[in-house]
Design an enzyme around this catalytic site. Structure first.
Site, PDB file in Angstrom:
ATOM      1  N   GLY A 141      17.129 -58.501  -8.917  1.00  0.00           N
ATOM      2  CA  GLY A 141      16.014 -58.893  -9.519  1.00  0.00           C
ATOM      3  C   GLY A 141      15.720 -57.951 -10.633  1.00  0.00           C
ATOM      4  NE  ARG A 193      10.174 -51.751  -9.306  1.00  0.00           N
ATOM      5  CZ  ARG A 193       9.061 -51.882  -9.938  1.00  0.00           C
ATOM      6  NH1 ARG A 193       8.734 -52.790 -10.696  1.00  0.00           N
ATOM      7  NH2 ARG A 193       8.169 -50.873  -9.798  1.00  0.00           N
ATOM      8  NE  ARG A 240      14.232 -44.989 -11.810  1.00  0.00           N
ATOM      9  CZ  ARG A 240      14.079 -43.823 -11.228  1.00  0.00           C
ATOM     10  NH1 ARG A 240      14.987 -42.897 -11.626  1.00  0.00           N
ATOM     11  NH2 ARG A 240      13.374 -43.973 -10.285  1.00  0.00           N
ATOM     12  CB  ALA A 241      18.298 -51.173  -9.951  1.00  0.00           C
ATOM     13  CD  GLN A 242      23.384 -45.835  -8.608  1.00  0.00           C
ATOM     14  OE1 GLN A 242      23.150 -45.083  -9.875  1.00  0.00           O
ATOM     15  NE2 GLN A 242      24.011 -45.044  -7.899  1.00  0.00           N
ATOM     16  CE1 TYR A 259      13.683 -52.221  -6.297  1.00  0.00           C
ATOM     17  CE2 TYR A 259      16.244 -51.437  -6.208  1.00  0.00           C
ATOM     18  CZ  TYR A 259      14.740 -51.283  -6.886  1.00  0.00           C
ATOM     19  OH  TYR A 259      14.618 -49.985  -7.406  1.00  0.00           O
ATOM     20  CG  ASN A 300      14.378 -47.512  -5.638  1.00  0.00           C
ATOM     21  OD1 ASN A 300      14.688 -47.995  -4.524  1.00  0.00           O
ATOM     22  ND2 ASN A 300      13.310 -46.852  -6.007  1.00  0.00           N
ATOM     23  CD  GLU A 332      14.654 -41.449  -5.249  1.00  0.00           C
ATOM     24  OE1 GLU A 332      14.795 -41.223  -6.111  1.00  0.00           O
ATOM     25  OE2 GLU A 332      13.436 -41.787  -4.724  1.00  0.00           O
ATOM     26  NE  ARG A 358      34.077 -49.253 -18.613  1.00  0.00           N
ATOM     27  CZ  ARG A 358      34.853 -49.567 -17.514  1.00  0.00           C
ATOM     28  NH1 ARG A 358      35.121 -50.679 -17.215  1.00  0.00           N
ATOM     29  NH2 ARG A 358      35.294 -48.390 -17.001  1.00  0.00           N
TER      30      ARG A 358
END
Lengths: 142, 142, 142
Positions: free
Chosen positions: A96, A104, A51-53, A93, A55, A58, A31
């Site tokens: 960061g 991170r 990408r953090a989410q 992580y 990762n 995963e 948003r």
């Protein structure tokens, strides 16, 4: 059966809550930077949070698998304590990575160490189970 | 309880180790081609290795779910053997994809067949459980 | 043990079948729009179907975790019914997203509500287990 897995189930639910928190952060970042699905790029901060989410998602099934095998075959309390530590490192992580890709790394390495520890506990528990079948309740190492 | 799931837990831990290996390959490919997170593109070889790892991660929870349902409701040893076969096809898939997108196809189809087999065992085990409740220990098909 | 988890295992297998259906849709969309792996972009319709499948895959382990904790600690039948509802909302989400990004929102919110419900059942079940240990079989709330 339930009292043998109640701590594992509790840490699992906490892990789900953490994933829900990460998902909400991605929605807020979408948003803020006006990046609608299915797009996954467009602003560096959004891309880092996204990408953090991804990762964390995963690793979630890996984490849950090790948590339960270590908890059932080694020791529930020890595995649950490692699980809480893992969830904490993942929180660090995510925070960061949202600030800078460099930030991170420290918590990522810490989370990897906790996973290796859970893996070691799972292997130790399985080895004890297979090699020391006469041990009381299979917890030969505890 | 443990002896009914010890082989499933062992295959689960092996599956986690395989995922750890795939993740390390992505990290090496990032270093080799100097592609830092959050970027996920930039060199064909990296993109293939990255997609291979993402695909294996995506299937991991599916695989674990089928492994355990088939192992608990059909037969633990048969399910664990299929599980080892699946992990082998995934290893071949990853190696093939790293070389060329075309090379991933054979092992990918093989891994899909093993998953369909595990699904068939799980369905057979559940049907036997629901339809033949008086069968000794529910393993009517074995 | 099996009769305490047979409905959860059944819903799990149905969930795997749904994921298999989503994966096949991505493969068909790749062929239709001639987008070969490892590419994940190139046509808006393909990107929507691809993102829909990725999103469902991401939530699958979360869903399975909550289903089983709610089913074991609260009530198996209630959790399995919620599980079927979740799979239905995910089917609607996938179909909607394939048509237009906007169409995904209603079913997505519905699926999120079902997950929060499963989370609530899991927490209620765990609280009852820890706080009311003397309750018959731990199902104090049912």
């Amino acid at each position: 059966m339930r009292h043998q897995i109640d701590l594992l189930a509790t840490v699992t639910v906490l892990g789900v809550l953490e994933q829900a928190y990460f998902t909400l952060q991605v929605i807020y970042a979408r948003r803020q930077h006006k990046i609608s699905p299915p797009r996954t790029m467009g602003h560096p901060e959004f891309e880092r949070i996204f990408r953090a989410q991804v990762n964390c998602s995963e690793y979630f099934p890996i984490f849950i698998s090790l948590l339960w095998v270590a908890g059932i075959f080694f020791h529930q309390g020890v595995a649950a304590a490692c699980g809480l530590l893992y969830l904490y490192t993942r929180f660090r992580y995510f925070q960061g990575y949202a600030v800078a890709a460099q930030e991170r790394l420290g918590p990522l390495y810490a989370s990897a160490w906790v996973l290796w520890l859970l893996l070691g506990l799972a292997v130790a528990g399985l080895l004890a189970h297979f090699l020391l079948p006469a041990a009381p309740r299979g917890w030969a190492l505890v």
